[in-house]
Design a protein around this motif. Structure first.
Motif, short mmCIF file in Angstrom:
data_model
loop_
_atom_site.label_atom_id
_atom_site.label_comp_id
_atom_site.label_asym_id
_atom_site.label_seq_id
_atom_site.Cartn_x
_atom_site.Cartn_y
_atom_site.Cartn_z
N MET A 21 0.84 -1.19 0.00
CA MET A 21 0.00 0.00 0.00
C MET A 21 0.88 1.25 0.00
SD MET A 21 -3.27 0.82 0.02
CE MET A 21 -3.98 -0.75 0.42
N ALA A 22 0.74 2.07 -0.99
CA ALA A 22 1.53 3.30 -1.07
C ALA A 22 0.94 4.37 -0.15
CB ALA A 22 1.55 3.81 -2.51
N VAL A 23 1.78 5.32 0.24
CA VAL A 23 1.32 6.43 1.07
C VAL A 23 1.60 7.72 0.31
CG1 VAL A 23 1.63 7.66 3.25
CG2 VAL A 23 1.77 5.16 3.20
N HIS A 24 0.55 8.46 0.01
CA HIS A 24 0.68 9.72 -0.73
C HIS A 24 1.52 10.70 0.10
CE1 HIS A 24 -0.47 13.37 -2.86
NE2 HIS A 24 -0.88 12.59 -3.85
N ASP A 25 2.39 11.48 -0.59
CA ASP A 25 3.26 12.43 0.11
C ASP A 25 2.49 13.41 0.99
OD1 ASP A 25 5.49 11.29 -1.01
OD2 ASP A 25 5.67 12.76 -2.63
N GLU A 26 1.29 13.79 0.54
CA GLU A 26 0.49 14.75 1.30
C GLU A 26 0.18 14.24 2.70
OE1 GLU A 26 -3.53 17.48 0.84
OE2 GLU A 26 -3.50 15.47 -0.02
N CYS A 27 0.07 12.91 2.86
CA CYS A 27 -0.22 12.32 4.17
C CYS A 27 0.86 12.72 5.18
CB CYS A 27 -0.28 10.80 4.09
SG CYS A 27 -1.65 10.19 3.09
N LYS A 28 2.11 12.59 4.77
CA LYS A 28 3.21 12.91 5.66
C LYS A 28 3.34 14.42 5.85
CE LYS A 28 5.69 9.81 3.30
NZ LYS A 28 6.73 8.96 2.77
N LEU A 29 3.15 15.19 4.77
CA LEU A 29 3.25 16.65 4.86
C LEU A 29 2.24 17.22 5.84
CD1 LEU A 29 3.81 17.61 1.11
CD2 LEU A 29 5.43 17.89 2.99
N LYS A 30 0.99 16.79 5.71
CA LYS A 30 -0.06 17.29 6.62
C LYS A 30 0.22 16.88 8.05
CE LYS A 30 -2.79 19.36 3.68
NZ LYS A 30 -2.58 20.81 3.59
N PHE A 31 0.75 15.65 8.24
CA PHE A 31 1.06 15.20 9.59
C PHE A 31 2.18 16.06 10.20
CE2 PHE A 31 3.46 12.60 12.62
CZ PHE A 31 2.45 12.36 13.54
N LEU A 32 3.20 16.39 9.40
CA LEU A 32 4.29 17.23 9.90
C LEU A 32 3.77 18.62 10.27
CD1 LEU A 32 7.21 16.25 7.52
CD2 LEU A 32 7.08 15.86 9.99
N GLU A 33 2.82 19.14 9.49
CA GLU A 33 2.23 20.44 9.81
C GLU A 33 1.48 20.36 11.15
OE1 GLU A 33 -0.23 21.51 6.48
OE2 GLU A 33 1.49 21.77 5.15
N LEU A 34 0.76 19.27 11.35
CA LEU A 34 0.02 19.09 12.60
C LEU A 34 1.00 18.99 13.77
CD1 LEU A 34 -3.01 16.93 13.42
CD2 LEU A 34 -0.91 16.40 14.61
N LYS A 55 -4.52 1.92 -4.73
CA LYS A 55 -3.72 1.23 -3.71
C LYS A 55 -2.81 2.19 -2.95
CE LYS A 55 -3.62 -3.48 -5.56
NZ LYS A 55 -5.03 -3.50 -5.66
N GLN A 56 -3.41 3.30 -2.48
CA GLN A 56 -2.63 4.22 -1.67
C GLN A 56 -3.49 4.93 -0.63
OE1 GLN A 56 -0.68 7.45 -3.64
NE2 GLN A 56 -2.53 8.24 -4.61
N VAL A 57 -2.81 5.41 0.42
CA VAL A 57 -3.48 6.16 1.48
C VAL A 57 -3.42 7.63 1.10
CG1 VAL A 57 -3.52 6.67 3.95
CG2 VAL A 57 -2.68 4.46 3.17
N VAL A 58 -4.58 8.31 1.19
CA VAL A 58 -4.65 9.73 0.85
C VAL A 58 -5.30 10.50 2.00
CG1 VAL A 58 -4.75 9.34 -1.65
CG2 VAL A 58 -6.87 9.48 -0.33
N VAL A 59 -5.11 11.83 2.00
CA VAL A 59 -5.76 12.68 2.99
C VAL A 59 -7.19 12.92 2.54
CG1 VAL A 59 -5.80 15.00 3.99
CG2 VAL A 59 -3.62 13.82 3.68
N GLU A 60 -8.15 12.62 3.43
CA GLU A 60 -9.55 12.86 3.09
C GLU A 60 -10.05 14.18 3.65
OE1 GLU A 60 -13.49 10.22 2.91
OE2 GLU A 60 -12.78 10.52 4.95
N LYS A 61 -9.64 14.49 4.89
CA LYS A 61 -10.14 15.71 5.52
C LYS A 61 -9.13 16.22 6.53
CE LYS A 61 -14.06 17.69 7.67
NZ LYS A 61 -14.85 18.13 8.51
N VAL A 62 -9.03 17.54 6.62
CA VAL A 62 -8.14 18.17 7.58
C VAL A 62 -8.97 19.12 8.44
CG1 VAL A 62 -6.16 19.70 7.85
CG2 VAL A 62 -6.16 18.02 6.03
N GLY A 63 -8.79 19.04 9.77
CA GLY A 63 -9.56 19.90 10.68
C GLY A 63 -8.77 21.11 11.12
N GLU A 64 -9.43 22.24 11.16
CA GLU A 64 -8.80 23.49 11.62
C GLU A 64 -8.47 23.39 13.12
OE1 GLU A 64 -8.03 25.99 9.51
OE2 GLU A 64 -8.77 24.58 8.02
N PRO A 65 -7.47 24.18 13.58
CA PRO A 65 -7.08 24.11 15.00
C PRO A 65 -8.23 24.42 15.97
CG PRO A 65 -5.45 25.34 13.74
CD PRO A 65 -6.59 25.06 12.80
#
Length: 132
Positions: A1-14, A32-42
């Motif tokens: 299963m691949a992991v989209h780069d955005e997954c890691k980028l958003k996690f680092l921002e969090l 066959k990859q994990v993607v960001v579906e939703k991001v919550g504001e602080p």
């Protein structure tokens, strides 16, 4: 299963900048990859977070939980939540279960892991008790 780069980028921002309260991840079975579906504001609450998880589909999620310790110190814990409701398709549950550890390794800095099959297993009381 691949992991989209955005997954890691958003996690680092969090984790580093605290620009997000939570991130919901979804497995795109066709790609066959994990993607960001939703991001919550602080400013969003824990209820906003739980409300963004589908009732009958699996998801991975990361939640940045702020709390005050008994010594009155402001702290935060990053929770990784594997959401796998009983009503989800069996195939979907198997795919999420089998790729969870690999995906979690991509997100460096997770402090607490929760597995939930219904909302009571990841209620705010559970989060509070696991944070300390």
């Amino acid at each position: 299963m691949a992991v989209h780069d955005e997954c890691k980028l958003k996690f680092l921002e969090l984790k580093a900048k605290r620009t997000h309260r939570f991130i919901v991840y979804k497995i795109e079975e066709k790609q066959k990859q994990v993607v960001v579906e939703k991001v919550g504001e602080p400013a969003q609450s824990y209820d906003d977070f739980t409300g963004s998880l589908p009732a009958d589909e699996c998801r991975y999620a990361v939640y940045d939980f702020d709390f005050v310790t008994e010594e009155n110190c402001q702290k935060s814990r990053i929770f990784f939540i594997a959401w796998s409701p009983d009503t989800a398709r069996v195939r979907s549950k198997m795919i999420y279960a089998s790729s969870k550890d690999r995906f979690k390794r991509e997100l460096d800095g997770i402090q607490v892991e929760l597995q939930a099959t219904d909302p009571t297993e990841m209620g705010l009381d559970v989060i509070k008790s696991r944070a300390n």
